[in-house]
Design a protein around this motif. Structure first.
Motif, mmCIF file in Angstrom:
data_model
loop_
_atom_site.group_PDB
_atom_site.id
_atom_site.type_symbol
_atom_site.label_atom_id
_atom_site.label_comp_id
_atom_site.label_asym_id
_atom_site.label_seq_id
_atom_site.Cartn_x
_atom_site.Cartn_y
_atom_site.Cartn_z
ATOM 1 N N LYS A 322 0.870 -1.191 0.000
ATOM 2 C CA LYS A 322 0.000 0.000 0.000
ATOM 3 C C LYS A 322 0.894 1.223 0.000
ATOM 4 O O LYS A 322 2.113 1.095 0.207
ATOM 5 N N SER A 323 0.314 2.404 -0.238
ATOM 6 C CA SER A 323 1.163 3.589 -0.366
ATOM 7 C C SER A 323 1.938 3.826 0.926
ATOM 8 O O SER A 323 1.424 3.641 2.028
ATOM 9 N N GLY A 324 3.211 4.178 0.769
ATOM 10 C CA GLY A 324 4.080 4.416 1.916
ATOM 11 C C GLY A 324 4.954 3.229 2.274
ATOM 12 O O GLY A 324 5.927 3.357 3.030
ATOM 13 N N LYS A 325 4.655 2.068 1.712
ATOM 14 C CA LYS A 325 5.401 0.848 2.044
ATOM 15 C C LYS A 325 6.769 0.842 1.326
ATOM 16 O O LYS A 325 6.844 1.037 0.114
ATOM 17 N N ALA A 326 7.843 0.631 2.080
ATOM 18 C CA ALA A 326 9.185 0.552 1.490
ATOM 19 C C ALA A 326 9.380 -0.822 0.865
ATOM 20 O O ALA A 326 8.993 -1.834 1.445
ATOM 21 N N VAL A 327 9.932 -0.853 -0.343
ATOM 22 C CA VAL A 327 10.189 -2.137 -1.013
ATOM 23 C C VAL A 327 11.643 -2.204 -1.460
ATOM 24 O O VAL A 327 12.265 -1.179 -1.743
ATOM 25 N N ARG A 328 12.163 -3.430 -1.509
ATOM 26 C CA ARG A 328 13.518 -3.655 -1.986
ATOM 27 C C ARG A 328 13.461 -4.260 -3.380
ATOM 28 O O ARG A 328 12.459 -4.872 -3.744
ATOM 29 N N GLN A 329 14.533 -4.090 -4.120
ATOM 30 C CA GLN A 329 14.624 -4.690 -5.452
ATOM 31 C C GLN A 329 14.367 -6.193 -5.339
ATOM 32 O O GLN A 329 14.976 -6.862 -4.504
ATOM 33 N N GLY A 330 13.442 -6.684 -6.157
ATOM 34 C CA GLY A 330 13.152 -8.119 -6.157
ATOM 35 C C GLY A 330 12.008 -8.514 -5.233
ATOM 36 O O GLY A 330 11.552 -9.655 -5.276
ATOM 37 N N ASP A 331 11.519 -7.592 -4.387
ATOM 38 C CA ASP A 331 10.373 -7.900 -3.521
ATOM 39 C C ASP A 331 9.121 -8.097 -4.372
ATOM 40 O O ASP A 331 8.861 -7.318 -5.294
ATOM 41 N N VAL A 332 8.331 -9.114 -4.035
ATOM 42 C CA VAL A 332 7.072 -9.336 -4.753
ATOM 43 C C VAL A 332 6.072 -8.266 -4.322
ATOM 44 O O VAL A 332 5.854 -8.064 -3.122
ATOM 45 N N ILE A 333 5.493 -7.548 -5.290
ATOM 46 C CA ILE A 333 4.525 -6.495 -4.963
ATOM 47 C C ILE A 333 3.114 -6.848 -5.437
ATOM 48 O O ILE A 333 2.143 -6.252 -5.004
#
Ligand SMILES: [Zn+2]
Length: 410
Positions: A322-333
């Motif tokens: 959801k908006s505001g969530k930090a993600v790393r390269q390769g994380d499933v979104i």
């Protein structure tokens, strides 16, 4: 012919009876398991360790103490459904249990002494490694080729991982060549799994891609580097889905299959099976995770350095996106679908640089840190050794006109 056959046979019988039957000592888990009754089982869904131990009449106080003493060795909360356990009980009665063994994975197991709650041991089975080299050229399916050659198909996944920033596997073609060196891990002499790639080569189109694994040590990231010591890592992956094909490229003018008119397509479409995981191509923060009639379910991610990426037509979001969530390269979104204006399951991938939508396949993405000056000599040594082995393997295979068929996709 003897006259006393009966006497002879009875003598033999007597002497046989006198022999104490030889007991074969059987060791497993470092214990003499032949002196116990062995009960093996698989942890069921929603089953607790206490449920298992209660069945063997282990009291709750003992279980409580085991859980406390085990905390630093193996957390009781980490027992997983589907994993195997063994109870060693008295041969006389199942209700006198002496040991419980939990198989953490094919290598590690935990031995609980149920008579002494202080005696809990995490043990390892002996493992050995064998280095293996494979070679092939693209023509068909790599999965099938590797299976036919009795090579673990995980190697295809690992190879795709090595080149995830440099080669778009949805565009590899017949005639592309590769070879790779990696370790195989054996547990108690049995094949367990393939380890990550040590060195590899890929000839895609007219370009050669070498990759050498190197650990720079102390807190720095280990990873893959090319023949000049440049990192293979990029701020963005080449594609948001692993095994897919490009069904439509970025174009300022293309015929829209749903709207039946010419309009710009400022993204790249990757066709993949419904439900295929979609990953964030770079580190960042989710800006929007929403639904519109055109985009369907989509996610937009803001990255450092004035970059943004967007992923359209998802069947669903990954949990927590959801908006505001930090993600790393390769994380499933999210997962591939066909929500919004889409003819079939695919992800429309869009890329912004400084607020302008661009073709990410034509973009020069900045690389990760290269090999440090001080590590260069050590790296050169590793690289040269592997490079020589990769080259000589390809030459030999060419002489033997050895060809395996492969494609990293289908
Ligand atoms: Zn599209």
């Amino acid at each position: 012919v003897s006259n006393q056959p009966s006497a002879t046979s009875s003598n033999i019988l007597a002497s046989e009876l006198d022999v104490i039957p030889e007991i074969e000592e059987v060791f497993e888990y470092g214990l003499r398991v032949d002196t116990f009754a062995m009960h093996k089982g698989i942890i069921a869904q929603n089953e607790f360790v206490s449920d298992i131990l209660n069945r063997f009449k282990v009291d709750n106080q003992t279980i409580h103490n085991l859980a406390i003493n085990s905390a630093d060795i193996f957390d009781f909360k980490k027992f997983r459904a589907g994993n195997e356990y063994t109870i060693l009980a008295s041969e006389e009665s199942d209700s006198i249990a002496h040991y419980m063994i939990y198989e953490k994975d094919p290598i590690e197991y935990v031995v609980y002494n149920l008579n002494n709650v202080d005696d809990i041991q995490l043990k390892k089975r002996p493992t050995t490694r064998k280095q293996r080299q494979i070679t092939g050229s693209i023509e068909g399916s790599l999965w099938n080729t590797l299976i036919a050659s009795e090579i673990d198909p995980d190697v295809a996944v690992n190879l795709a991982q090595v080149y995830q920033w440099s080669i778009d596997f949805s565009r590899i073609q017949a005639g592309d060549q590769f070879n790779a060196i990696y370790d195989e891990i054996y547990v108690d002499g049995q094949y367990y799994r393939s380890d990550s790639i040590k060195a590899s080569y890929f000839n895609h189109g007219d370009k050669e891609y070498y990759a050498f694994y190197f650990d720079q040590g102390e807190g720095k990231q280990a990873g893959f580097y090319d023949e000049t010591g440049e990192s293979l890592k990029r701020a963005f992956l080449r594609a948001p889905v692993k095994f897919s094909r490009i069904s439509s490229r970025y174009s300022k003018r293309r015929f829209h299959p749903v709207q039946k008119r010419y309009k710009a397509h400022l993204g790249t479409d990757y066709a993949a099976a419904h439900g295929t995981p979609i990953v964030a191509t770079g580190d960042g923060v989710v800006e929007i995770a929403a639904y519109t009639s055109g985009n369907g379910r989509y996610v937009k991610v803001k990255h450092p350095g004035a970059y943004k990426t967007q992923y359209l037509h998802m069947s669903k979001f990954a949990s927590g996106i959801k908006s505001g969530k930090a993600v790393r390269q390769g994380d499933v979104i999210g997962y591939v679908g066909s929500t919004g204006l889409a003819t079939g399951p695919h992800v429309c991938y869009r890329f912004w640089k400084n607020g302008v939508q661009v073709d990410h396949l034509r973009l020069d993405i900045p690389a990760g840190d290269p090999i440090d000056e001080e590590n260069m000599l050590a790296y050169q040594k590793v690289k040269e050794e592997y490079m020589l082995r990769l080259k000589s393997q390809r030459e030999q295979d060419n002489e033997n006109t050895f060809v395996t068929t492969a494609s990293l996709l289908q």
